[in-house]
Enzyme design. Structure first.
Site, PDB file in Angstrom:
ATOM      1  N   THR A  12       6.117 -44.981 -17.289  1.00 47.15           N
ATOM      2  CA  THR A  12       7.229 -44.030 -17.363  1.00 47.15           C
ATOM      3  C   THR A  12       8.107 -44.389 -18.552  1.00 47.15           C
ATOM      4  O   THR A  12       8.240 -45.548 -18.927  1.00 47.15           O
ATOM      5  CB  THR A  12       8.060 -44.019 -16.068  1.00 47.15           C
ATOM      6  OG1 THR A  12       8.727 -45.278 -15.895  1.00 47.15           O
ATOM      7  CG2 THR A  12       7.178 -43.734 -14.861  1.00 47.15           C
ATOM      8  N   THR A  15       7.372 -42.637 -24.364  1.00 49.14           N
ATOM      9  CA  THR A  15       7.251 -41.907 -25.623  1.00 49.14           C
ATOM     10  C   THR A  15       7.906 -42.591 -26.806  1.00 49.14           C
ATOM     11  O   THR A  15       7.810 -42.113 -27.933  1.00 49.14           O
ATOM     12  CB  THR A  15       7.843 -40.492 -25.491  1.00 49.14           C
ATOM     13  OG1 THR A  15       9.218 -40.601 -25.089  1.00 49.14           O
ATOM     14  CG2 THR A  15       7.072 -39.670 -24.463  1.00 49.14           C
ATOM     15  N   TYR A 150      25.368 -51.048 -16.758  1.00 48.19           N
ATOM     16  CA  TYR A 150      23.959 -51.243 -17.106  1.00 48.19           C
ATOM     17  C   TYR A 150      23.453 -52.581 -16.566  1.00 48.19           C
ATOM     18  O   TYR A 150      22.373 -52.656 -15.968  1.00 48.19           O
ATOM     19  CB  TYR A 150      23.797 -51.189 -18.624  1.00 48.19           C
ATOM     20  CG  TYR A 150      22.388 -51.464 -19.109  1.00 48.19           C
ATOM     21  CD1 TYR A 150      21.426 -50.463 -19.088  1.00 48.19           C
ATOM     22  CD2 TYR A 150      22.040 -52.722 -19.593  1.00 48.19           C
ATOM     23  CE1 TYR A 150      20.133 -50.716 -19.535  1.00 48.19           C
ATOM     24  CE2 TYR A 150      20.755 -52.978 -20.046  1.00 48.19           C
ATOM     25  CZ  TYR A 150      19.804 -51.970 -20.011  1.00 48.19           C
ATOM     26  OH  TYR A 150      18.531 -52.228 -20.447  1.00 48.19           O
TER      27      TYR A 150
END
Length: 249
Positions: A12, A15, A150
């Site tokens: 996942t 790209t 994060y």
């Protein structure tokens, strides 16, 4: 060496950056790789590069409907999954007084929720000998100003790694995490906010690493390949830090 010949792997967020490097590495080792991403043009570029070695699926892991569509493709292939690299996610700087509910929710939906439900929905396709690899970060054991949300999301990933390894060990499924340090990716450069600030950010991050440089996506891909392959057959519940010593030295 063709360490993954005959295997099917899901990547996942595949790209760009680390995800793309891992997809390339898995394909080079003989796997058929199912690659997800949100941008169709980037998925098309991955398909053009890797050809029949990949199946590309547009999917935002923070959407349960998108995950259902992704795993419908997995089911249609009928090959199951041997490796899951739950990598999609990201983050942005925000000092504590600047954190909004949207910032918090977006970060946790992608990094935490996306990981939980990707792995949950992959379970019916995993058999004994499968490997699940989660993308954490070396920041899960460090303090970093303006990056607390994060960091907390990545600490959750570390916790999932331990818990799921214990939960799935009787099924013969291994669960590990990869914890990169600062890696030269578009995502890291994008944290700068403005092009004129980019080099200063990257130089500052590199200076904080004992090896005095950023890592490369290919270096992370080699570590992920180790966790995906039979070479790590006695490794589960671990977190592998690939960060030039930043979290250890």
């Amino acid at each position: 060496m063709n360490e993954l010949t005959g295997k099917t792997a899901l990547v996942t967020g595949g790209t760009s950056g680390i995800g793309l490097a891992v997809a390339r590495r898995f394909a080079a080792e003989g796997a058929h790789v199912i690659v997800t991403g949100r941008a169709q043009d980037k998925l098309d570029a991955v398909k053009a590069e890797l050809g029949e070695s990949v199946t590309t699926v547009a999917a935002d892991v923070s959407s349960l409907d998108a995950l259902d569509a992704l795993f419908a493709v997995v089911a249609e292939r009928g090959e199951g999954l041997d490796v899951v690299f739950a990598n999609a996610g990201g983050g942005e700087f925000a000092a504590l007084e600047e954190v909004s509910w949207k910032h918090f929710a977006d970060t946790f939906e992608a990094n935490v929720g996306g990981t939980v439900f990707t792995v949950q929905k992959a379970l019916p396709f995993l058999s004994a000998g499968s490997s699940v690899i989660l993308t954490s970060s070396n920041i899960d054991v460090k303090g970093s100003p303006s990056f607390s949300v994060y960091a907390a999301s990545k600490a959750a990933i570390r916790s999932f790694t331990r818990s799921w390894a214990a939960e799935l060990v009787d099924r013969g499924i291994r669960v590990n995490a990869i914890a990169p340090g600062p890696i030269a990716t578009p995502g890291l450069s994008g944290l700068a906010g403005a092009p004129e600030q980019e080099q200063a950010l990257l130089d500052g991050l590199a200076a904080g690493v004992p090896m005095k440089r950023l890592g490369s996506p290919d270096e992370i891909a080699e570590a992920v390949l180790y966790l995906a392959s039979s070479r790590s057959s006695y490794v589960t519940g671990s977190e592998l830090y690939v960060d030039g010593g930043a979290s250890q030295v």
